[in-house]
Design a protein around this motif. Structure first.
Motif, PDB file in Angstrom:
ATOM      1  N   VAL A  24       0.857  -1.192   0.000  1.00  0.00           N
ATOM      2  CA  VAL A  24       0.000   0.000   0.000  1.00  0.00           C
ATOM      3  C   VAL A  24       0.893   1.242   0.000  1.00  0.00           C
ATOM      4  CG1 VAL A  24      -1.746   1.305   1.246  1.00  0.00           C
ATOM      5  CG2 VAL A  24      -1.864  -1.191   1.196  1.00  0.00           C
ATOM      6  N   SER A  25       0.701   2.128  -0.944  1.00  0.00           N
ATOM      7  CA  SER A  25       1.526   3.326  -1.049  1.00  0.00           C
ATOM      8  C   SER A  25       1.276   4.271   0.124  1.00  0.00           C
ATOM      9  CB  SER A  25       1.241   4.059  -2.357  1.00  0.00           C
ATOM     10  OG  SER A  25       1.936   5.286  -2.395  1.00  0.00           O
ATOM     11  N   LEU A  26       2.370   4.782   0.680  1.00  0.00           N
ATOM     12  CA  LEU A  26       2.261   5.754   1.770  1.00  0.00           C
ATOM     13  C   LEU A  26       2.182   7.181   1.250  1.00  0.00           C
ATOM     14  CD1 LEU A  26       4.828   4.319   4.351  1.00  0.00           C
ATOM     15  CD2 LEU A  26       2.379   3.865   4.159  1.00  0.00           C
ATOM     16  N   LYS A  27       2.209   7.352  -0.087  1.00  0.00           N
ATOM     17  CA  LYS A  27       2.170   8.702  -0.650  1.00  0.00           C
ATOM     18  C   LYS A  27       0.900   9.456  -0.269  1.00  0.00           C
ATOM     19  CE  LYS A  27       5.070   8.031  -4.772  1.00  0.00           C
ATOM     20  NZ  LYS A  27       5.099   8.086  -6.259  1.00  0.00           N
ATOM     21  N   ARG A  28      -0.168   8.687  -0.013  1.00  0.00           N
ATOM     22  CA  ARG A  28      -1.431   9.336   0.337  1.00  0.00           C
ATOM     23  C   ARG A  28      -1.312  10.118   1.653  1.00  0.00           C
ATOM     24  NH1 ARG A  28      -5.246   6.217  -0.710  1.00  0.00           N
ATOM     25  NH2 ARG A  28      -4.033   4.583  -1.717  1.00  0.00           N
ATOM     26  N   LEU A  29      -0.265   9.878   2.435  1.00  0.00           N
ATOM     27  CA  LEU A  29      -0.055  10.625   3.679  1.00  0.00           C
ATOM     28  C   LEU A  29       0.558  11.991   3.440  1.00  0.00           C
ATOM     29  CD1 LEU A  29       1.331   7.808   6.020  1.00  0.00           C
ATOM     30  CD2 LEU A  29      -0.984   8.737   5.961  1.00  0.00           C
ATOM     31  N   ALA A  30       1.135  12.203   2.251  1.00  0.00           N
ATOM     32  CA  ALA A  30       1.788  13.480   1.955  1.00  0.00           C
ATOM     33  C   ALA A  30       0.752  14.598   1.924  1.00  0.00           C
ATOM     34  CB  ALA A  30       2.527  13.405   0.623  1.00  0.00           C
ATOM     35  N   SER A  31       1.141  15.770   2.433  1.00  0.00           N
ATOM     36  CA  SER A  31       0.228  16.918   2.479  1.00  0.00           C
ATOM     37  C   SER A  31       1.021  18.208   2.366  1.00  0.00           C
ATOM     38  CB  SER A  31      -0.575  16.911   3.780  1.00  0.00           C
ATOM     39  OG  SER A  31      -1.226  18.145   3.977  1.00  0.00           O
ATOM     40  N   PHE A  32       0.636  19.037   1.399  1.00  0.00           N
ATOM     41  CA  PHE A  32       1.267  20.349   1.246  1.00  0.00           C
ATOM     42  C   PHE A  32       0.991  21.214   2.472  1.00  0.00           C
ATOM     43  CE2 PHE A  32       1.259  24.624  -1.042  1.00  0.00           C
ATOM     44  CZ  PHE A  32       2.651  24.714  -1.071  1.00  0.00           C
ATOM     45  N   ARG A  33      -0.211  21.124   3.006  1.00  0.00           N
ATOM     46  CA  ARG A  33      -0.556  21.886   4.207  1.00  0.00           C
ATOM     47  C   ARG A  33       0.371  21.531   5.357  1.00  0.00           C
ATOM     48  NH1 ARG A  33      -5.972  21.021   2.380  1.00  0.00           N
ATOM     49  NH2 ARG A  33      -6.102  19.054   3.490  1.00  0.00           N
ATOM     50  N   VAL A  34       0.550  20.226   5.571  1.00  0.00           N
ATOM     51  CA  VAL A  34       1.412  19.776   6.669  1.00  0.00           C
ATOM     52  C   VAL A  34       2.841  20.248   6.449  1.00  0.00           C
ATOM     53  CG1 VAL A  34       2.405  17.739   7.789  1.00  0.00           C
ATOM     54  CG2 VAL A  34      -0.030  17.789   7.226  1.00  0.00           C
ATOM     55  N   ARG A  53       7.233  23.814   7.906  1.00  0.00           N
ATOM     56  CA  ARG A  53       8.237  24.794   7.481  1.00  0.00           C
ATOM     57  C   ARG A  53       8.118  26.085   8.292  1.00  0.00           C
ATOM     58  NH1 ARG A  53      13.068  24.077   4.832  1.00  0.00           N
ATOM     59  NH2 ARG A  53      13.698  26.009   3.786  1.00  0.00           N
ATOM     60  N   SER A  54       6.886  26.454   8.653  1.00  0.00           N
ATOM     61  CA  SER A  54       6.674  27.635   9.499  1.00  0.00           C
ATOM     62  C   SER A  54       7.239  27.416  10.891  1.00  0.00           C
ATOM     63  CB  SER A  54       5.176  27.965   9.579  1.00  0.00           C
ATOM     64  OG  SER A  54       4.667  28.287   8.309  1.00  0.00           O
ATOM     65  N   VAL A  55       7.089  26.195  11.409  1.00  0.00           N
ATOM     66  CA  VAL A  55       7.684  25.866  12.709  1.00  0.00           C
ATOM     67  C   VAL A  55       9.205  25.958  12.617  1.00  0.00           C
ATOM     68  CG1 VAL A  55       7.986  24.071  14.452  1.00  0.00           C
ATOM     69  CG2 VAL A  55       5.756  24.394  13.371  1.00  0.00           C
ATOM     70  N   LYS A  56       9.748  25.434  11.530  1.00  0.00           N
ATOM     71  CA  LYS A  56      11.203  25.483  11.338  1.00  0.00           C
ATOM     72  C   LYS A  56      11.690  26.925  11.256  1.00  0.00           C
ATOM     73  CE  LYS A  56      13.052  22.234   8.908  1.00  0.00           C
ATOM     74  NZ  LYS A  56      13.520  21.373   7.790  1.00  0.00           N
ATOM     75  N   ARG A  57      10.878  27.786  10.651  1.00  0.00           N
ATOM     76  CA  ARG A  57      11.258  29.206  10.574  1.00  0.00           C
ATOM     77  C   ARG A  57      11.387  29.814  11.964  1.00  0.00           C
ATOM     78  NH1 ARG A  57       7.505  34.279   8.704  1.00  0.00           N
ATOM     79  NH2 ARG A  57       9.166  35.840   8.599  1.00  0.00           N
ATOM     80  N   GLU A  58      10.468  29.437  12.859  1.00  0.00           N
ATOM     81  CA  GLU A  58      10.543  29.941  14.229  1.00  0.00           C
ATOM     82  C   GLU A  58      11.789  29.424  14.943  1.00  0.00           C
ATOM     83  OE1 GLU A  58       8.111  29.430  18.406  1.00  0.00           O
ATOM     84  OE2 GLU A  58       6.974  29.441  16.528  1.00  0.00           O
ATOM     85  N   LEU A  59      12.145  28.179  14.659  1.00  0.00           N
ATOM     86  CA  LEU A  59      13.303  27.574  15.323  1.00  0.00           C
ATOM     87  C   LEU A  59      14.622  28.101  14.769  1.00  0.00           C
ATOM     88  CD1 LEU A  59      12.046  23.880  15.469  1.00  0.00           C
ATOM     89  CD2 LEU A  59      12.094  25.526  17.348  1.00  0.00           C
ATOM     90  N   MET A  60      14.677  28.318  13.435  1.00  0.00           N
ATOM     91  CA  MET A  60      15.938  28.665  12.780  1.00  0.00           C
ATOM     92  C   MET A  60      16.046  30.142  12.397  1.00  0.00           C
ATOM     93  SD  MET A  60      16.363  25.347  10.299  1.00  0.00           S
ATOM     94  CE  MET A  60      17.965  25.907   9.732  1.00  0.00           C
TER      95      MET A  60
END
Length: 785
Positions: free
Chosen positions: A513-523, A528-535
């Motif tokens: 079963v492909s796990l690609k269906r878990l991918a999400s641009f929103r997520v 990436r916004s969290v990473k911006r706060e950290l970095m």
């Protein structure tokens, strides 16, 4: 120093931000129409006249404290209702109508009103401002309860009275259904703020915040200002409307579960005449009265027992005296003793009778309590049932058309077997109801609690669903069903990525079963916004500022509009034609103006035409005040046209994933804003975004897509939106956008596709970095900052 209490009531107050806090998130015209609807105004007049005003009029006066009722309304209040309001308050010299315009926000308008009122005193003044809605009430003890805090020692303090009552008002019957006790710290009703005014000081106001409204949302005043929560007495009556679409059934049930209060107590504390026609409520009141009577009788018994002890002591004293006094005086004492013994026997008989009566009342009280619980249980089961929920739209129709109970029951029975289409409609209504509830809770100051309540419900439902899915997944591990693969695909599709468990992923992989269906641009974008706060310094955000981004584009020899390289405040912008004015930091074309001529200026965000320079400057100032533009920093650049007819250039916005374009928006802004989405292959696609403004665009040249992909590969980031303008002389660079506002709005299919593209872009970028790619142009640009 003088002292003054200002009770502030917003009475159909029209402001530029009003649609966001009262009637609902609608257009300004619809908001205004709803606010001044004749039926609504008549009901508000009734509630203000019968609840709010009498409660203020009954307040016990304090000779050391003056008070005023400031009724702030709009100059656009219909004349008929303005005259009625004036007539209602005419007997009271402490009540004042303040008429305002709608040019400012609600907070600024009230702050200006308070500043003017306080300044008129002329002398030093310690004052308190209090929130009161036009359908709520404050206790007659309110002024005496705030008086200990009305001191310069409490300047800048907020004062919250947590205890009070909630009345459920039935608009159809024009009366209360029931009244319940309430405890709500930081509730908006009665919330107060203390300040001092001294005209002899350089800054006459001790604190810059002039009123309780200036303190901002009441739910977090304690995080900004020192806040006193006083819960000694019940000082307010909050009105909620039983039949309003803005009050959820859950909120009503929650209120009804709280202890019931007699209308007599409300009349005593608020000087409000309340009559309630409700059998269940009357039964509860009887129950409460029985409890009070039992308490009274127990007190009588206690006093009688104390009297018996006194008589026994007197008997002892008389008996002692009789042992040595056998004369005439002794005979008199014997007579007195007999009389006291008779009194004692009579009191004992009365006590025994009262004990029997109290026992009877206790049994009756217990029976009534049990009956009440049974009724409440049946009511709760009914209102929680599936049939009750799905028949809400029908019941609303029945209510609006005043059909009888028989017709309502017949129609409810019909709708129990609802169709999928009806079920979908009901879900839409449910979402509207939640949004409408949120608006009211925001106004009433209870939004945080409401959101937490909804979140708890959602988390519980999600937890139950996840538990079901993971239970099924464990069962499938040892199952040989041919449906196994499809079931795992379903489980992966309908469980949140952060809720996944290792054994599910492992078993899905084993099943192919492909796990690609878990991918999400929103997520991915949120992470990436969290990473911006950290970095802090993520590469893509170094290109967000327009005044610097052109320097990078110049290194790549890409055509762009000319700019004079200056930063202006909106008042400093030179008056020129054929220029585009843009904020250095903005989004969605907010604050972008195209100056074609002195009398033709286009507001790009609104797709509207402005007739002169002064009007544009006023709009720019409003953009800053309303937060549509983050800073008063603007640049001017070349105005680019699409053709010789001076049509403003249309936009092409490319969603780029490190060297690969996945999605493109073509935007035509005039005469109205229209959108068309294209994929990399040149096919029109539906994304779930801007579908109401769809038009069939012209498409995107392949050579431009390739150019954009080359630019994207020069930036060491997985994602960047790169914008271009189509001109009569070819394509011209517009701007970079690291986090477009549409990223969270795509439908599930597009979100998944873009999520896969994001992960693939991260992999390509990592491989290039590991293979020694230097990104020289980007490094040179960063060094120049």
């Amino acid at each position: 120093m003088k002292k003054h209490v200002y009770i502030i009531v917003r009475y159909s107050m029209l402001t530029i931000d009003g649609a966001d806090w009262k009637i609902g998130r609608v257009s300004y015209d619809n908001y205004k129409k709803s606010l001044f609807d004749s039926k609504r105004l008549e009901q508000r007049e009734h509630l203000f006249k019968s609840i709010t005003l009498p409660s203020v009029a009954s307040m016990e006066k304090n000779e050391d404290i003056d008070f005023s009722l400031l009724i702030i309304t709009s100059q656009e209040l219909p004349e008929k209702h303005m005259q009625q309001l004036k007539e209602i308050i005419s007997p009271y010299n402490w009540a004042k109508i303040v008429v305002t315009n709608s040019e400012n926000t609600m907070i600024k308008t009230i702050e200006d009103v308070v500043e003017k009122e306080v300044s008129h005193h002329g002398d030093a003044l310690c004052y308190l401002t209090t929130r009161l809605d036009d359908d709520d009430a404050l206790s007659r003890n309110f002024i005496s309860e705030v008086s200990p805090y009305l001191s310069t020692a409490y300047n800048g303090f907020c004062l919250s009275f947590a205890k009070g009552y909630t009345g459920i008002f039935n608009e159809e019957r024009n009366t209360f259904e029931s009244i319940h006790s309430n405890y709500s710290p930081k509730i908006a009703l009665g919330l107060s703020y203390i300040n001092t005014y001294d005209p002899n000081m350089k800054n006459p106001f001790a604190k810059s915040i002039l009123s309780i409204y200036g303190a901002g949302p009441h739910t977090n005043v304690d995080q900004i200002f020192p806040t006193i929560v006083d819960s000694k007495k019940s000082l307010y009556l909050r009105t909620i409307h039983a039949k309003s679409d803005t009050i959820s059934e859950e909120q009503l049930r929650k209120t009804k579960r709280k202890s019931i209060v007699s209308p007599i107590a409300i009349s005593d504390e608020f000087d409000i005449n309340i009559e309630i026609e409700n059998d269940i409520y009357k039964q509860a009141i009887k129950e409460e009265e029985l409890k009070n009577e039992i308490r009274h009788q127990r007190e009588v018994i206690k006093n009688m027992k104390n009297r018996i002890k006194q008589l026994e002591n007197q008997e002892t004293n008389i008996g002692d005296h009789l042992t040595w006094s056998e004369n005439e005086e002794g005979n008199d004492l014997r007579g007195k003793l007999q009389k006291e013994q008779q009194k004692k026997e009579k009191i004992i008989q009365e006590i025994n009778h009262l004990i029997i009566e109290v026992g009877k009342e206790n049994k009756r009280n217990k029976r009534l309590t049990n009956e009440k619980k049974q009724v409440e249980k049946k009511l709760f089961e009914l209102e929680s049932s599936h049939s009750w929920r799905i028949t809400k739209p029908l019941r609303n129709i029945v209510k609006n058309t005043n059909k009888g109970v028989k017709n309502q029951q017949k129609d409810e029975n019909k709708i129990v077997g609802t169709s999928p289409k009806d079920a979908l409609s009901d879900k839409v209504e449910h979402v509207k109801q939640l949004k409408s509830d949120a608006d009211i809770y925001l106004e009433k100051g209870e939004l945080l609690g409401y959101l937490e309540e909804q979140n708890d419900r959602y988390v519980k439902e999600k937890k139950n669903l996840n538990s079901l899915y993971f239970h099924v997944a464990r069962k499938l591990k040892s199952h040989s069903s041919r449906e196994k693969t499809r079931l795992f695909e379903h489980i992966l599709q309908y469980t949140n990525i952060k809720d996944q468990q290792e054994f599910v992923l492992k078993e899905a992989e084993n099943q192919g079963v492909s796990l690609k269906r878990l991918a999400s641009f929103r997520v991915s974008m949120n992470l990436r916004s969290v990473k911006r706060e950290l970095m802090i310094d993520l590469p893509e955000w170094k290109l967000n500022d327009k005044k610097y981004a052109y320097n990078f584009i110049d290194l790549l020899n890409v055509k762009r509009p000319w700019t004079d390289n200056n930063i202006y405040t909106f008042k400093q912008i030179p008056k020129k034609t054929n220029i585009a004015i843009k904020p250095t930091q903005g989004a969605a074309s907010r604050g972008v103006y195209l100056v074609i001529s002195d009398n033709k200026i286009l507001d790009v965000h609104k797709s509207a035409e402005i007739s002169n320079w002064s009007e544009m400057l006023a709009n720019m100032e409003d953009d800053i005040k309303q937060g549509r533009v983050f800073k008063d920093e603007w640049i001017i650049e070349e105005l680019i046209f699409e053709d010789d007819r001076l049509t403003p250039a249309r936009d092409y916005k490319f969603l780029c994933f490190y060297g690969k374009v996945e999605l493109i928006t073509e935007i035509s802004r005039f005469p109205s804003k229209s959108h068309c989405w294209w994929n990399r292959a040149g096919e029109i696609v539906k994304t779930g975004v801007f579908e109401k403004t769809f038009f069939e665009g012209n498409g995107v040249p392949e050579e431009l897509i390739q150019q954009v992909e080359l630019i994207s590969k020069e930036i060491p980031t997985p994602f960047m939106r790169i914008d271009f303008l189509k001109t009569k002389e070819g394509m011209v660079f517009g701007e970079f956008t690291p986090r477009p506002g549409t990223f969270s709005k795509f439908n599930e299919k597009v979100d998944n596709q873009l999520g896969i593209s994001y992960l693939e872009a991260e992999e390509r970028l990592m491989n290039d970095i590991l293979n020694g790619k230097r990104f020289d142009n980007f490094k040179e640009y960063v060094r120049s900052l």
